[in-house]
Design a protein around this motif. Sequence first.
Motif: not given
Length: 187
Positions: A49-57
């Motif tokens: 029910d949700y999403g994660i976006l992470i940066y910088p990698i």
Amino acid sequence: MQTTSVEIYLNIYSFRRELEHFTIEEERDEWLIVKDKANEKYIVKEFADYGILIYPIYDLKDDILSSFSFQLSSVSKLKEVLYTPEKWIDRLDLRINDNSIEVTSLILDYLTGIDIINSLISSFGFEYAQLDDNSLIIKIRISRPLNHTLLDSYIKAIWHMLELYYSVKKAQEDIASKITLNYIKSI
């Protein structure tokens, strides 16, 4: 001090729409490495029910990635406070460094008495940090290395901070209305 940015998409459909702007590079341990049109790379993961976006990698710390690798029950608490008609916020941007998590996407209006509020909640590791324009952001003191349980408690702390903020704001507006109405009667 290294800073990692994390975008939590509370609405899975908004997350999927955002992913349309990226190209998938590779899959790594249930995460996707994606890149945008400027060739900047991000790491993303979708949950029920949700999403994660992470940066910088390029220098992503293992504790951050592993902490976000499992479903966080506290994310549903955020929806309780942010999915209201007057707010309707479906994404939170976090900035994680060595000793704090800041909610950078949710700029809150200044509250009268913020110094008193901060002095009362500081022992919990919570703070409404004041920006140059007098607006506020939520800041949570953290311990590193992160783990799933700690991260879940920090996200829950953000929920508590939002609940407190909107409760105080509503109470201040109610008092201002009552005082004004009483004053108008004396004119």
